[in-house]
Design a protein around this motif. Structure first.
Motif, PDB file in Angstrom:
ATOM      1  N   ASP A  58       0.829  -1.198   0.000  1.00 53.80           N
ATOM      2  CA  ASP A  58       0.000   0.000   0.000  1.00 53.80           C
ATOM      3  C   ASP A  58       0.872   1.260   0.000  1.00 53.80           C
ATOM      4  OD1 ASP A  58      -1.603   2.157   1.425  1.00 53.80           O
ATOM      5  OD2 ASP A  58      -3.111   0.577   1.324  1.00 53.80           O
ATOM      6  N   ASP A  59       1.931   1.237   0.813  1.00 56.60           N
ATOM      7  CA  ASP A  59       2.838   2.381   0.916  1.00 56.60           C
ATOM      8  C   ASP A  59       3.524   2.645  -0.424  1.00 56.60           C
ATOM      9  OD1 ASP A  59       4.070   4.435   2.314  1.00 56.60           O
ATOM     10  OD2 ASP A  59       5.803   3.219   2.817  1.00 56.60           O
ATOM     11  N   ILE A  60       3.965   1.577  -1.083  1.00 60.60           N
ATOM     12  CA  ILE A  60       4.650   1.705  -2.376  1.00 60.60           C
ATOM     13  C   ILE A  60       3.691   2.288  -3.428  1.00 60.60           C
ATOM     14  CG2 ILE A  60       5.769   0.436  -4.250  1.00 60.60           C
ATOM     15  CD1 ILE A  60       6.638  -1.603  -2.051  1.00 60.60           C
ATOM     16  N   ILE A  61       2.457   1.751  -3.462  1.00 57.12           N
ATOM     17  CA  ILE A  61       1.470   2.235  -4.425  1.00 57.12           C
ATOM     18  C   ILE A  61       1.170   3.716  -4.169  1.00 57.12           C
ATOM     19  CG2 ILE A  61      -0.916   2.014  -5.250  1.00 57.12           C
ATOM     20  CD1 ILE A  61      -0.712  -0.993  -4.456  1.00 57.12           C
ATOM     21  N   GLY A  62       1.028   4.075  -2.884  1.00 55.75           N
ATOM     22  CA  GLY A  62       0.748   5.469  -2.520  1.00 55.75           C
ATOM     23  C   GLY A  62       1.844   6.420  -2.964  1.00 55.75           C
ATOM     24  N   VAL A  63       3.097   6.000  -2.781  1.00 54.18           N
ATOM     25  CA  VAL A  63       4.238   6.836  -3.208  1.00 54.18           C
ATOM     26  C   VAL A  63       4.220   7.021  -4.725  1.00 54.18           C
ATOM     27  CG1 VAL A  63       6.758   6.877  -3.430  1.00 54.18           C
ATOM     28  CG2 VAL A  63       5.721   6.270  -1.249  1.00 54.18           C
ATOM     29  N   ILE A  64       3.920   5.951  -5.459  1.00 53.47           N
ATOM     30  CA  ILE A  64       3.866   6.025  -6.920  1.00 53.47           C
ATOM     31  C   ILE A  64       2.759   6.988  -7.372  1.00 53.47           C
ATOM     32  CG2 ILE A  64       3.344   4.722  -9.027  1.00 53.47           C
ATOM     33  CD1 ILE A  64       4.693   2.291  -7.642  1.00 53.47           C
ATOM     34  N   LEU A  65       1.566   6.870  -6.757  1.00 55.44           N
ATOM     35  CA  LEU A  65       0.449   7.745  -7.114  1.00 55.44           C
ATOM     36  C   LEU A  65       0.785   9.214  -6.827  1.00 55.44           C
ATOM     37  CD1 LEU A  65      -2.644   5.691  -5.846  1.00 55.44           C
ATOM     38  CD2 LEU A  65      -1.948   6.079  -8.213  1.00 55.44           C
ATOM     39  N   LEU A  66       1.404   9.464  -5.665  1.00 56.01           N
ATOM     40  CA  LEU A  66       1.783  10.827  -5.313  1.00 56.01           C
ATOM     41  C   LEU A  66       2.810  11.377  -6.303  1.00 56.01           C
ATOM     42  CD1 LEU A  66       1.577  13.197  -3.340  1.00 56.01           C
ATOM     43  CD2 LEU A  66       3.345  12.102  -1.943  1.00 56.01           C
ATOM     44  N   SER A  67       3.768  10.538  -6.678  1.00 54.95           N
ATOM     45  CA  SER A  67       4.793  10.956  -7.652  1.00 54.95           C
ATOM     46  C   SER A  67       4.150  11.312  -8.991  1.00 54.95           C
ATOM     47  CB  SER A  67       5.820   9.835  -7.853  1.00 54.95           C
ATOM     48  OG  SER A  67       6.467   9.510  -6.643  1.00 54.95           O
TER      49      SER A  67
END
Length: 399
Positions: free
Chosen positions: A158-167
């Motif tokens: 979830d954390d990885i996906i969130g970072v990608i979306l924010l980027s």
């Protein structure tokens, strides 16, 4: 020592006394202790008494608290279970991101936010903060279970996906936000390199360093070396755009695979729970203010309900698709509700990059904190409805 340092010592003393008493009475009332600690931040902070503020020192102790808490969570995790439930964890994470992004994004649009702001609010609430869930799972002896392993694994994904979306969103803003475009490919490569490094640390580096610690002529040398590994991995995780809590968690997993797990665990828990971990929960409450509360009440109420339901139902559905039972679905969904520091960090980054206007920033922060406060109650109820998850596994008893 200067006056500022002495003032901080007074604040620290006050917060330790207050969180200890709050945790005690929360236990007496059958409420998760973290709720009492968050309430301390709300009562003593800007929301009510305005005695304590989120200063640089308080924030630093809070950040260390997250790292130590997740390190302890990793120490007490079962790597075999994490591996076994990796696939369900990924499915839970993906569905648990889609639900809030779509549903809370559409709901924000109905409150007259622009489509871009609406999408960003969805991204904010896609992030799970497993730190609070770890504390509640530990408190009720449900961390080392299939549901606990799935929650931990899903939170990492979830954390990885969130970072990608924010980027992606910051990249979409481009020069309009005054922020240089993020090279998403570089970010992904760095994160892949980080997880390759995690494997190397768990397999070879941590065991070698822990054996080496026996030859150091220092008191508590195994604990010192374990803390060095923890801080280094937290720093590296932050360096590649992930939460430092993720690095600390894998550092704990790495130490747990050595013969020094028990020694480190019994040494680090008293230090963490004396000062650092309570200050993390206090800092959640210190972020809350009631400025403009009544005008924004409809938005806050709707988004709080959706903040709880999108993770509860979305992650529960992910667990169901992987063959979990009804009570286990509920437990996995409940364990993913908490937003905490990850959502606060995402909101702050987005606010700085002009993805969210200042008029709505405080309302979004309030929703994050309300959802985070509701999460432990739902998780406690879910644990009691899944009796098999409340049994203390042998590995935990031995710790």
């Amino acid at each position: 020592m200067d006056g500022e340092s002495m003032a901080f010592l007074g604040i620290l003393c006050l917060l330790i006394v207050a969180t200890t008493l709050a945790g005690h009475f929360a236990h007496r009332m059958g409420i998760p202790a973290v709720i009492g600690e968050i309430l301390v931040g709300i009562v003593l902070g800007p929301a009510i008494l305005n005695w304590v503020h989120l200063t640089t020192m308080v924030q630093t102790f809070s950040d260390i608290g997250v790292v130590v808490l997740m390190f302890i969570g990793g120490l007490e995790s079962n790597l075999a279970l994490l591996r076994k439930y990796l696939r369900p964890a990924i499915v839970v994470a993906i569905i648990g991101v889609i639900f809030p992004v779509v549903i809370m994004g559409v709901a924000s649009r109905l409150f007259q936010f622009s489509w871009f702001e609406s999408l960003f609010i969805g991204v904010i609430f896609s992030a799970t903060s497993v730190s609070i869930s770890v504390e509640v799972l530990k408190e009720f002896k449900a961390l080392d279970t299939k549901e606990g392993a799935t929650i931990l694994g899903a939170a990492v994904a979830d954390d990885i996906i969130g970072v990608i979306l924010l980027s992606i969103m910051i990249s979409m803003m481009g020069h309009q936000s005054g922020v240089s475009q993020t090279n998403l490919g570089v970010v992904l490569l760095e994160q892949v390199a980080f997880f390759i490094g995690v494997f190397i640390v768990i397999k070879w580096v941590a065991p070698y360093l822990m054996r080496l610690s026996d030859h150091l002529l220092m008191a508590a040398s195994p604990t010192i070396v374990a803390i060095i590994i923890c801080l280094a991995m937290a720093w590296l995780a932050d360096l590649v755009g992930l939460s430092g809590a993720i690095g600390a968690f894998f550092a704990g997993v790495a130490i747990a695979q050595t013969d020094y797990q028990h020694v480190v665990d019994v040494s680090i828990e008293p230090v963490g729970y004396t000062m650092f971990i309570p200050l993390f929960f206090v800092s959640v409450g210190l972020n809350m203010t009631f400025k403009g509360f009544w005008e924004a009440l409809p938005f806050i109420a709707v988004m709080t309900v959706l903040g709880v339901l999108t993770k509860l139902l979305g992650c529960g559905l992910g667990a169901k698709l992987n063959g979990f039972s009804g009570s286990s679905n509920y437990l996995v969904g409940a364990g993913m509700i908490s937003r905490g520091e990850m959502a606060l960090i995402t909101a702050q980054i987005g606010f700085s990059a002009h993805l969210l206007s200042g008029d709505y920033y405080s309302d979004v922060i309030l929703v994050i904190i309300l959802v985070t406060m509701i999460a432990p109650f739902v998780l406690k109820d879910a644990i009691h409805r899944a009796p098999h998850a409340t049994r203390t596994p042998k590995s935990v008893e031995e710790n």
